[in-house]
Motif scaffolding. Structure first.
Motif, PDB file in Angstrom:
ATOM      1  N   GLN A 181       0.835  -1.207   0.000  1.00 49.11           N
ATOM      2  CA  GLN A 181       0.000   0.000   0.000  1.00 49.11           C
ATOM      3  C   GLN A 181       0.871   1.260   0.000  1.00 49.11           C
ATOM      4  O   GLN A 181       0.570   2.227  -0.709  1.00 49.11           O
ATOM      5  N   LEU A 182       1.944   1.237   0.780  1.00 56.76           N
ATOM      6  CA  LEU A 182       2.836   2.395   0.830  1.00 56.76           C
ATOM      7  C   LEU A 182       3.594   2.572  -0.482  1.00 56.76           C
ATOM      8  O   LEU A 182       3.911   3.706  -0.883  1.00 56.76           O
ATOM      9  N   VAL A 183       3.894   1.479  -1.169  1.00 57.98           N
ATOM     10  CA  VAL A 183       4.475   1.575  -2.519  1.00 57.98           C
ATOM     11  C   VAL A 183       3.483   2.273  -3.446  1.00 57.98           C
ATOM     12  O   VAL A 183       3.855   3.160  -4.234  1.00 57.98           O
ATOM     13  N   ASN A 184       2.224   1.887  -3.355  1.00 63.90           N
ATOM     14  CA  ASN A 184       1.187   2.523  -4.173  1.00 63.90           C
ATOM     15  C   ASN A 184       1.036   4.007  -3.851  1.00 63.90           C
ATOM     16  O   ASN A 184       0.632   4.801  -4.709  1.00 63.90           O
ATOM     17  N   GLU A 185       1.365   4.374  -2.624  1.00 66.90           N
ATOM     18  CA  GLU A 185       1.296   5.783  -2.198  1.00 66.90           C
ATOM     19  C   GLU A 185       2.593   6.530  -2.504  1.00 66.90           C
ATOM     20  O   GLU A 185       2.761   7.686  -2.084  1.00 66.90           O
ATOM     21  N   HIS A 186       3.513   5.853  -3.212  1.00 69.56           N
ATOM     22  CA  HIS A 186       4.788   6.437  -3.661  1.00 69.56           C
ATOM     23  C   HIS A 186       5.676   6.872  -2.501  1.00 69.56           C
ATOM     24  O   HIS A 186       6.456   7.827  -2.621  1.00 69.56           O
ATOM     25  N   LYS A 187       5.620   6.141  -1.393  1.00 69.60           N
ATOM     26  CA  LYS A 187       6.457   6.459  -0.238  1.00 69.60           C
ATOM     27  C   LYS A 187       7.738   5.626  -0.220  1.00 69.60           C
ATOM     28  O   LYS A 187       8.658   5.937   0.543  1.00 69.60           O
ATOM     29  N   LEU A 188       7.775   4.610  -1.036  1.00 70.05           N
ATOM     30  CA  LEU A 188       8.984   3.803  -1.229  1.00 70.05           C
ATOM     31  C   LEU A 188       8.757   2.873  -2.408  1.00 70.05           C
ATOM     32  O   LEU A 188       7.644   2.829  -2.951  1.00 70.05           O
ATOM     33  N   THR A 189       9.790   2.135  -2.808  1.00 68.31           N
ATOM     34  CA  THR A 189       9.654   1.097  -3.834  1.00 68.31           C
ATOM     35  C   THR A 189      10.255  -0.186  -3.276  1.00 68.31           C
ATOM     36  O   THR A 189      10.894  -0.190  -2.220  1.00 68.31           O
ATOM     37  N   GLN A 190      10.084  -1.252  -4.033  1.00 67.13           N
ATOM     38  CA  GLN A 190      10.672  -2.513  -3.577  1.00 67.13           C
ATOM     39  C   GLN A 190      12.195  -2.480  -3.633  1.00 67.13           C
ATOM     40  O   GLN A 190      12.863  -3.320  -3.026  1.00 67.13           O
ATOM     41  N   TYR A 191      12.743  -1.493  -4.341  1.00 68.60           N
ATOM     42  CA  TYR A 191      14.201  -1.384  -4.466  1.00 68.60           C
ATOM     43  C   TYR A 191      14.807  -0.404  -3.466  1.00 68.60           C
ATOM     44  O   TYR A 191      16.023  -0.241  -3.422  1.00 68.60           O
ATOM     45  N   THR A 192      13.955   0.247  -2.676  1.00 64.86           N
ATOM     46  CA  THR A 192      14.465   1.156  -1.658  1.00 64.86           C
ATOM     47  C   THR A 192      15.357   0.379  -0.681  1.00 64.86           C
ATOM     48  O   THR A 192      15.043  -0.759  -0.310  1.00 64.86           O
ATOM     49  N   ARG A 193      16.467   0.989  -0.279  1.00 64.95           N
ATOM     50  CA  ARG A 193      17.432   0.299   0.575  1.00 64.95           C
ATOM     51  C   ARG A 193      17.069   0.450   2.057  1.00 64.95           C
ATOM     52  O   ARG A 193      16.549   1.487   2.496  1.00 64.95           O
ATOM     53  N   LEU A 194      17.390  -0.566   2.801  1.00 66.99           N
ATOM     54  CA  LEU A 194      17.153  -0.557   4.245  1.00 66.99           C
ATOM     55  C   LEU A 194      17.932   0.567   4.913  1.00 66.99           C
ATOM     56  O   LEU A 194      17.494   1.122   5.932  1.00 66.99           O
ATOM     57  N   SER A 195      19.070   0.946   4.347  1.00 69.21           N
ATOM     58  CA  SER A 195      19.908   1.997   4.939  1.00 69.21           C
ATOM     59  C   SER A 195      19.196   3.342   5.017  1.00 69.21           C
ATOM     60  O   SER A 195      19.572   4.201   5.829  1.00 69.21           O
ATOM     61  N   LYS A 196      18.181   3.545   4.212  1.00 70.20           N
ATOM     62  CA  LYS A 196      17.402   4.785   4.279  1.00 70.20           C
ATOM     63  C   LYS A 196      16.701   4.914   5.626  1.00 70.20           C
ATOM     64  O   LYS A 196      16.446   6.028   6.110  1.00 70.20           O
ATOM     65  N   PHE A 197      16.393   3.800   6.240  1.00 70.50           N
ATOM     66  CA  PHE A 197      15.630   3.802   7.485  1.00 70.50           C
ATOM     67  C   PHE A 197      16.473   3.369   8.681  1.00 70.50           C
ATOM     68  O   PHE A 197      16.335   3.911   9.773  1.00 70.50           O
ATOM     69  N   TYR A 198      17.335   2.390   8.468  1.00 71.99           N
ATOM     70  CA  TYR A 198      18.149   1.850   9.566  1.00 71.99           C
ATOM     71  C   TYR A 198      19.600   1.693   9.098  1.00 71.99           C
ATOM     72  O   TYR A 198      20.077   0.580   8.861  1.00 71.99           O
ATOM     73  N   PRO A 199      20.294   2.810   8.946  1.00 70.83           N
ATOM     74  CA  PRO A 199      21.673   2.745   8.426  1.00 70.83           C
ATOM     75  C   PRO A 199      22.636   2.029   9.353  1.00 70.83           C
ATOM     76  O   PRO A 199      23.719   1.608   8.912  1.00 70.83           O
ATOM     77  N   SER A 200      22.272   1.880  10.636  1.00 64.11           N
ATOM     78  CA  SER A 200      23.187   1.220  11.567  1.00 64.11           C
ATOM     79  C   SER A 200      23.237  -0.289  11.367  1.00 64.11           C
ATOM     80  O   SER A 200      24.165  -0.951  11.851  1.00 64.11           O
ATOM     81  N   VAL A 201      22.272  -0.841  10.647  1.00 60.96           N
ATOM     82  CA  VAL A 201      22.264  -2.281  10.407  1.00 60.96           C
ATOM     83  C   VAL A 201      23.354  -2.631   9.405  1.00 60.96           C
ATOM     84  O   VAL A 201      23.431  -2.050   8.314  1.00 60.96           O
ATOM     85  N   LYS A 202      24.196  -3.576   9.774  1.00 62.03           N
ATOM     86  CA  LYS A 202      25.295  -3.980   8.907  1.00 62.03           C
ATOM     87  C   LYS A 202      24.759  -4.493   7.569  1.00 62.03           C
ATOM     88  O   LYS A 202      23.772  -5.248   7.535  1.00 62.03           O
ATOM     89  N   THR A 203      25.348  -4.097   6.483  1.00 59.23           N
ATOM     90  CA  THR A 203      24.991  -4.430   5.092  1.00 59.23           C
ATOM     91  C   THR A 203      23.657  -3.811   4.669  1.00 59.23           C
ATOM     92  O   THR A 203      23.109  -4.179   3.622  1.00 59.23           O
ATOM     93  N   SER A 204      23.113  -2.860   5.450  1.00 60.78           N
ATOM     94  CA  SER A 204      21.800  -2.281   5.119  1.00 60.78           C
ATOM     95  C   SER A 204      21.805  -1.569   3.773  1.00 60.78           C
ATOM     96  O   SER A 204      20.758  -1.486   3.111  1.00 60.78           O
ATOM     97  N   ALA A 205      22.950  -1.074   3.339  1.00 57.66           N
ATOM     98  CA  ALA A 205      23.029  -0.388   2.038  1.00 57.66           C
ATOM     99  C   ALA A 205      22.844  -1.356   0.882  1.00 57.66           C
ATOM    100  O   ALA A 205      22.540  -0.937  -0.250  1.00 57.66           O
ATOM    101  N   ASP A 206      23.023  -2.638   1.148  1.00 54.07           N
ATOM    102  CA  ASP A 206      22.868  -3.652   0.096  1.00 54.07           C
ATOM    103  C   ASP A 206      21.508  -4.357   0.150  1.00 54.07           C
ATOM    104  O   ASP A 206      21.203  -5.168  -0.734  1.00 54.07           O
ATOM    105  N   ILE A 207      20.736  -4.088   1.176  1.00 48.05           N
ATOM    106  CA  ILE A 207      19.477  -4.821   1.382  1.00 48.05           C
ATOM    107  C   ILE A 207      18.300  -3.987   0.902  1.00 48.05           C
ATOM    108  O   ILE A 207      18.139  -2.821   1.294  1.00 48.05           O
ATOM    109  N   THR A 208      17.447  -4.578   0.050  1.00 52.00           N
ATOM    110  CA  THR A 208      16.264  -3.885  -0.458  1.00 52.00           C
ATOM    111  C   THR A 208      15.025  -4.276   0.346  1.00 52.00           C
ATOM    112  O   THR A 208      15.004  -5.287   1.057  1.00 52.00           O
TER     113      THR A 208
END
Length: 438
Positions: A181-208
């Motif tokens: 639903q949030l993808v449909n609302e253009h608030k993120l996509t399936q390719y958005t990286r986890l680092s956008k929300f939780y950059p402290s998580v190791k490898t978050s820049a590589d996780i979609t």
């Protein structure tokens, strides 16, 4: 004289043939009435009666039906479907099938009516489970719900179709649906990286986001489903999960609650509201669910299913499900629902009330992997399933449905049984009742 004697000998032989007693033809019974039927039953009293079963027709109506082909004593309590009845001088007979295979004819007195609901309950009890099973046929227009045992044994509160059970991992698809639903609302996509929300998580820049939804993030939670020792707020549960993470590399498949706890945290960040509030407005209110709650919002008037196990021949051995544990499972297993409400959610995932049909394929990643968007998918049979359990408790849940929700079984149990898994009981045993008897 020799010629005359020969002639007389022939004549004498002919006379003997002519005056021999005639052979009596076997007198077979005639069917005086025959009707098509469609009801379920089971064999009874066969240890004593041992009624014959005739594969080729009603007893004594032809040479092939003069003697029985099978013994009723081997069919005691077998669940059957009756398709015809016939009446002869010897009584009323029924033609029956067993799990889709036509077996033959038996005297009607050898069976008694027995419903799919009764047999479903008997099968659940056979393996010492207690809970509620919803058997779905024709999009629930012909559904059957069977409940066994107690939701709360101490108060003798029985399980019913309205009993709310911990959903365990079956909740994950609800969290995933809100992400779509949030993808449909253009608030993120399936390719958005986890680092956008939780950059402290190791490898978050590589996780979609998609990798989180499909358990392909490479993340593992070291103390998964272990009581944290204290009650956690929703925000605290997300930070608690982050503190338990071990990263093995994005793309590696590890089924872990942490993926969906992180998705719940993303929902909180993007909406500024708790997951609980989002589920209420986006799912419960949209579908009009009446038997769906978070673990900490169950009204006092509702008896939630208590966790039990079957141990050493004894039912209702208490195995506590703690509030602390449930508080740590935000988005991944801290909701209670009835099977009927859960089926309504499954329909809502593609009928436009939660998601559209195209959204559903997006949620399911077009079945790219075996697990996509909160459910497992079996491409060859066009079925989906999800299993849930909570460690060191008696809670087990299972869904097995056709992708379009036309047929299937949803089984929620608050006593863990023996002899077979919840998945086998649901998919191989209860689903066969839907397939062959409904």
């Amino acid at each position: 004289m020799k010629k005359l004697g020969t002639i007389l000998g022939i004549a004498g032989t002919l006379a003997a043939v002519a005056f021999a007693a005639p052979t009596t033809a076997h007198a077979y019974d005639t069917i005086t009435k025959q009707t098509n039927q469609n009801y379920t039953a089971r064999f009874v009293n066969q240890a004593k009666n041992n009624d014959g079963i005739y594969k080729y027709g009603v007893y004594n109506t032809s040479a092939s039906t003069a003697t029985p082909d099978l013994n009723g004593k081997n069919w005691e309590h077998s669940f059957i479907k009756v398709t015809q009845e016939a009446t002869t001088a010897s009584g009323t007979w029924v033609k029956f099938s067993y799990y889709g295979k036509v077996i033959g004819w038996v005297k009607k007195s050898a069976i008694e009516p027995f419903t799919v609901k009764q047999n479903a309950a008997a099968l659940i009890n056979k393996y010492n489970y207690r809970g509620t099973a919803m058997l779905i046929k024709n999009y629930a227009s012909n559904s059957v719900t069977a409940s066994t045992g107690y939701a709360y044994y101490g108060g003798r509160k029985v399980n019913t179709s309205d009993t709310v059970y911990p959903t365990a991992s079956l909740q994950k698809v609800i969290t995933a649906a809100i992400i779509v639903q949030l993808v449909n609302e253009h608030k993120l996509t399936q390719y958005t990286r986890l680092s956008k929300f939780y950059p402290s998580v190791k490898t978050s820049a590589d996780i979609t986001i998609r990798q989180l939804m499909d358990h392909n993030s490479g993340l593992e939670e070291t103390n998964e489903e272990i009581d944290p020792g204290k009650y956690l707020t929703e925000a605290q549960s997300i930070q608690y999960a982050i503190g338990q993470l071990n990263a093995t590399g994005a793309g590696n498949h590890h089924y872990t609650n942490a993926n969906y706890i992180l998705l719940a945290g993303i929902i909180r960040q993007l909406t500024g509201k708790s997951l609980e509030d989002n589920v209420q407005t986006r799912i419960i209110d949209k579908l009009g669910l009446k038997h769906t709650y978070f673990y900490n919002t169950i009204p006092s008037s509702v008896t939630p299913a208590v966790s039990y196990k079957y141990v050493n021949g004894n039912n209702y051995q208490y195995y506590p499900l703690t509030t602390n544990l449930l508080s740590s499972l935000t988005g991944a297993g801290n909701m209670y629902m009835s099977p009927q409400d859960y089926y309504t959610v499954q329909k809502g995932l593609r009928n436009g009330k939660i998601l559209s049909k195209s959204d559903y394929y997006y949620l399911s990643n077009n079945y790219k992997y075996s697990y996509d968007g909160g459910m497992w998918h079996i491409k060859s049979s066009h079925m989906k399933y999800s299993s849930g359990s909570l460690r060191n408790t008696g809670i087990t849940t299972h869904m097995y449905l056709s992708e379009g929700n036309k047929t299937g079984v949803i089984f929620f149990s608050n006593q863990k049984g023996t002899g077979t898994s919840t998945a086998d009981l649901t998919e191989k045993t209860l689903y066969n009742l839907v397939k062959y008897y409904m």
